[in-house]
Design a protein around this motif. Sequence first.
Motif, PDB file in Angstrom:
ATOM      1  N   GLU A  43       1.243 -36.601  56.768  1.00  0.00           N
ATOM      2  CA  GLU A  43       0.080 -37.745  56.980  1.00  0.00           C
ATOM      3  C   GLU A  43      -0.335 -38.236  55.898  1.00  0.00           C
ATOM      4  O   GLU A  43      -0.538 -39.472  55.478  1.00  0.00           O
ATOM      5  CB  GLU A  43      -0.591 -37.530  58.224  1.00  0.00           C
ATOM      6  CG  GLU A  43      -1.764 -38.599  58.395  1.00  0.00           C
ATOM      7  CD  GLU A  43      -1.115 -39.841  59.038  1.00  0.00           C
ATOM      8  OE1 GLU A  43      -1.844 -40.668  58.913  1.00  0.00           O
ATOM      9  OE2 GLU A  43      -0.048 -39.683  59.777  1.00  0.00           O
ATOM     10  N   LEU A  44      -0.882 -37.258  55.111  1.00  0.00           N
ATOM     11  CA  LEU A  44      -1.763 -37.322  53.896  1.00  0.00           C
ATOM     12  C   LEU A  44      -0.587 -37.949  52.747  1.00  0.00           C
ATOM     13  O   LEU A  44      -1.260 -38.883  52.174  1.00  0.00           O
ATOM     14  CB  LEU A  44      -2.193 -36.088  53.401  1.00  0.00           C
ATOM     15  CG  LEU A  44      -3.016 -36.009  52.113  1.00  0.00           C
ATOM     16  CD1 LEU A  44      -4.106 -36.926  52.113  1.00  0.00           C
ATOM     17  CD2 LEU A  44      -3.553 -34.786  51.473  1.00  0.00           C
TER      18      LEU A  44
ATOM     19  N   ASP B 177       1.846 -39.870  53.026  1.00  0.00           N
ATOM     20  CA  ASP B 177       2.292 -41.108  53.612  1.00  0.00           C
ATOM     21  C   ASP B 177       0.983 -42.144  53.224  1.00  0.00           C
ATOM     22  O   ASP B 177       1.202 -43.216  52.778  1.00  0.00           O
ATOM     23  CB  ASP B 177       2.357 -41.274  54.981  1.00  0.00           C
ATOM     24  CG  ASP B 177       3.892 -40.426  55.281  1.00  0.00           C
ATOM     25  OD1 ASP B 177       4.539 -40.423  54.585  1.00  0.00           O
ATOM     26  OD2 ASP B 177       4.236 -40.288  56.703  1.00  0.00           O
ATOM     27  N   ARG B 178      -0.225 -41.649  53.546  1.00  0.00           N
ATOM     28  CA  ARG B 178      -1.338 -42.450  53.268  1.00  0.00           C
ATOM     29  C   ARG B 178      -1.586 -42.727  51.652  1.00  0.00           C
ATOM     30  O   ARG B 178      -1.807 -43.803  51.278  1.00  0.00           O
ATOM     31  CB  ARG B 178      -2.628 -41.975  53.746  1.00  0.00           C
ATOM     32  CG  ARG B 178      -2.510 -41.981  55.258  1.00  0.00           C
ATOM     33  CD  ARG B 178      -4.084 -41.190  55.967  1.00  0.00           C
ATOM     34  NE  ARG B 178      -3.920 -40.949  57.304  1.00  0.00           N
ATOM     35  CZ  ARG B 178      -5.031 -40.750  57.947  1.00  0.00           C
ATOM     36  NH1 ARG B 178      -6.218 -40.570  57.447  1.00  0.00           N
ATOM     37  NH2 ARG B 178      -5.088 -40.681  59.089  1.00  0.00           N
ATOM     38  N   ILE B 179      -1.256 -41.930  50.983  1.00  0.00           N
ATOM     39  CA  ILE B 179      -1.316 -41.900  49.423  1.00  0.00           C
ATOM     40  C   ILE B 179      -0.155 -42.861  49.016  1.00  0.00           C
ATOM     41  O   ILE B 179      -0.571 -43.588  48.136  1.00  0.00           O
ATOM     42  CB  ILE B 179      -1.384 -40.474  48.880  1.00  0.00           C
ATOM     43  CG1 ILE B 179      -2.411 -39.675  49.153  1.00  0.00           C
ATOM     44  CG2 ILE B 179      -1.304 -40.619  47.395  1.00  0.00           C
ATOM     45  CD1 ILE B 179      -2.622 -38.281  48.662  1.00  0.00           C
TER      46      ILE B 179
ATOM     47  N   GLY C 271       1.224 -45.168  50.536  1.00  0.00           N
ATOM     48  CA  GLY C 271       0.814 -46.406  50.867  1.00  0.00           C
ATOM     49  C   GLY C 271      -0.186 -47.320  50.080  1.00  0.00           C
ATOM     50  O   GLY C 271      -0.538 -48.516  50.408  1.00  0.00           O
ATOM     51  N   ILE C 272      -0.891 -46.687  49.222  1.00  0.00           N
ATOM     52  CA  ILE C 272      -1.730 -47.390  48.091  1.00  0.00           C
ATOM     53  C   ILE C 272      -1.189 -48.143  47.115  1.00  0.00           C
ATOM     54  O   ILE C 272      -0.392 -47.934  46.648  1.00  0.00           O
ATOM     55  CB  ILE C 272      -2.860 -46.271  47.586  1.00  0.00           C
ATOM     56  CG1 ILE C 272      -3.541 -45.351  48.586  1.00  0.00           C
ATOM     57  CG2 ILE C 272      -3.957 -46.906  46.764  1.00  0.00           C
ATOM     58  CD1 ILE C 272      -4.235 -44.388  48.202  1.00  0.00           C
TER      59      ILE C 272
ATOM     60  N   ILE D 217      -7.629 -43.487  52.078  1.00  0.00           N
ATOM     61  CA  ILE D 217      -6.835 -42.645  53.000  1.00  0.00           C
ATOM     62  C   ILE D 217      -7.719 -42.135  54.127  1.00  0.00           C
ATOM     63  O   ILE D 217      -7.378 -41.464  55.065  1.00  0.00           O
ATOM     64  CB  ILE D 217      -6.260 -41.498  51.882  1.00  0.00           C
ATOM     65  CG1 ILE D 217      -7.486 -40.560  51.568  1.00  0.00           C
ATOM     66  CG2 ILE D 217      -5.191 -42.053  51.041  1.00  0.00           C
ATOM     67  CD1 ILE D 217      -7.040 -39.385  50.570  1.00  0.00           C
ATOM     68  N   GLU D 218      -8.980 -42.483  54.251  1.00  0.00           N
ATOM     69  CA  GLU D 218      -9.846 -41.721  55.312  1.00  0.00           C
ATOM     70  C   GLU D 218      -9.569 -42.766  56.687  1.00  0.00           C
ATOM     71  O   GLU D 218      -8.964 -43.849  56.869  1.00  0.00           O
ATOM     72  CB  GLU D 218     -11.223 -42.070  54.886  1.00  0.00           C
ATOM     73  CG  GLU D 218     -11.613 -43.438  54.761  1.00  0.00           C
ATOM     74  CD  GLU D 218     -13.089 -43.472  54.183  1.00  0.00           C
ATOM     75  OE1 GLU D 218     -13.669 -42.467  54.159  1.00  0.00           O
ATOM     76  OE2 GLU D 218     -13.690 -44.758  54.188  1.00  0.00           O
ATOM     77  N   ASP D 219      -9.855 -41.992  57.659  1.00  0.00           N
ATOM     78  CA  ASP D 219      -9.303 -42.637  59.020  1.00  0.00           C
ATOM     79  C   ASP D 219     -10.217 -43.849  59.642  1.00  0.00           C
ATOM     80  O   ASP D 219      -9.714 -44.662  59.950  1.00  0.00           O
ATOM     81  CB  ASP D 219      -9.552 -41.436  60.059  1.00  0.00           C
ATOM     82  CG  ASP D 219      -8.474 -40.251  59.898  1.00  0.00           C
ATOM     83  OD1 ASP D 219      -8.474 -39.479  59.103  1.00  0.00           O
ATOM     84  OD2 ASP D 219      -7.813 -40.009  60.881  1.00  0.00           O
TER      85      ASP D 219
ATOM     86  N   LEU E 180      -7.694 -37.097  59.086  1.00  0.00           N
ATOM     87  CA  LEU E 180      -6.186 -36.852  58.904  1.00  0.00           C
ATOM     88  C   LEU E 180      -5.527 -36.717  60.265  1.00  0.00           C
ATOM     89  O   LEU E 180      -4.967 -35.601  60.661  1.00  0.00           O
ATOM     90  CB  LEU E 180      -5.882 -35.731  57.920  1.00  0.00           C
ATOM     91  CG  LEU E 180      -6.178 -36.009  56.512  1.00  0.00           C
ATOM     92  CD1 LEU E 180      -5.763 -34.780  55.775  1.00  0.00           C
ATOM     93  CD2 LEU E 180      -5.212 -37.150  55.998  1.00  0.00           C
TER      94      LEU E 180
END
Length: 512
Positions: free
Chosen positions: A216-217, A219-221, A223-224, A239-241, A463
């Motif tokens: 999950e982490l 994928d978020r990074i 996607g930036i 990346i915060e929820d 996360l």
Amino acid sequence: MGWVRTLLRGKRNSKPPAPVVPKHQEPKPLSGDLDKNVADLQELLTLTPELITRRLLIKSTGERATLMYLENLSDKMAINNDVLRPLMHYTVETDEPLIEHIVTVGCLRQATDLYQVEFAVLEGNSVLFVENKATAEIFATHGWPQRAIEDPQMEASLKGAHQGFVETDCQNIALVRRYIQNRELKIKETRVGRRGMTKISILYLADVVHPEVLQELIDRIDGIDADAILSSGELEEFIEDNPYSPFPQFTTTERPDSVASQILQGRLAIIIDKSPEVLIGPANFAMFFQSIDDYSVRWQVSSFIRILRFLAFFITIFLPASYIAVTSYNFEVIPLRLLLSIGQSRASVPFPPILEALIMELTLEMLKEAGIRLPSPIGQTVGIVGAIVIGQATVQAGIVSNIMVIVVSLTALSSFIIPNNDMSSAIRLIRFPMMLIAFFYGLLGVSIGMLVLLGHLIALESLGTPYFSPFSPVRFADWKDSFLRLPIWKMTTRPLSARATQSRKQAPKKGE
């Protein structure tokens, strides 16, 4: 230099790391024309006066070559001793004399794309173009300005280590490895940014971390999509929820011992190059009231301090609002003698309690900000003298009451007890809307505000994990290290909020 030839003879056993491929760039392969490759790189880096172009002749092969690097970002001594001198003066006794057999620099890579070469030079590496070769040799000769490892500025150490992170990621990773000397400590590297190409490293224990949280982490990074990430605060917002929550959803620290402790719990550490702060997640509410120094003192003392911190949380948010509520609407709940004292103190004050509180609270925030921005000796003087002078002057002028000065002072002291600056800033911000709702609805408004705040904390995630754990959902096993800190030998399992795949972290004490 026979020993050098003997040492460097033969090929390396390990494959050299691949050069970074810049995102959002169409590939542009290098050609076999030496002069064309040099001209193309010079064209990309126009108006770059620190770009050094050094032409040379390789003694072992007799080939023409050109070495290029940025003077301000490279170690010139390493370039002279480990690259130029071996290439120009040494020969090796092999059938196929390769560059890697000659130079003595530690890290060697090959690039086939012009944009890879450009980024390598901008990173501080030196690049060698060789005649009739459509590849470029990249040498790790970084030498950018950097500061020494010092005591952390924001997290003073009482009994722990006095080493803090710096702005260079490789040094920060080394500091963490000093604490966790285990093969399961893995590092996932990635790059973020169209222009800055900031290097981000995720540190974790492979046999402990939950794979879903790690993915999950990542994928978020990945996607930036931004020009660059310059600080940990910028990355955290991406990346915060819940980006609209005032509460921080990742903890930040400047201390390697704190990072090592959280990694051992099963959490992830995010090291951002050029930033001295490390992000840790998934985070929960109780983590922001803990300090690594809590584990260096007796557990009874540590538990008492943690109770003070949680008490300070409620005082900071609800004390000014409660004072406004009871003096504006619910004065019947105040004992008579205290009510008379408050009335006498407020007799000459021309403003309602809400305006009185806002004047003092905003003045305090301005003094705090001025103390931070000014040089240290002046800032301390402004903070202390300003608070004393302004507080005394406003009371004598009849603008605010003595009771209000006491309330604001207690609120300020309580906010400073919180060890995490992000959480401290969040609760100082929350007290302002709480004061407004207290002015309009009295103690009923304070109660409603408390319930809304509690509901928000319960719904928040970090996360994908519950933020208000171990209080909601209730996990009694984690209460050993929440608002209390029980003895170390009783904390045999990792916190459930970290979602670690291995729950046990130590054996129970004999006889327990």
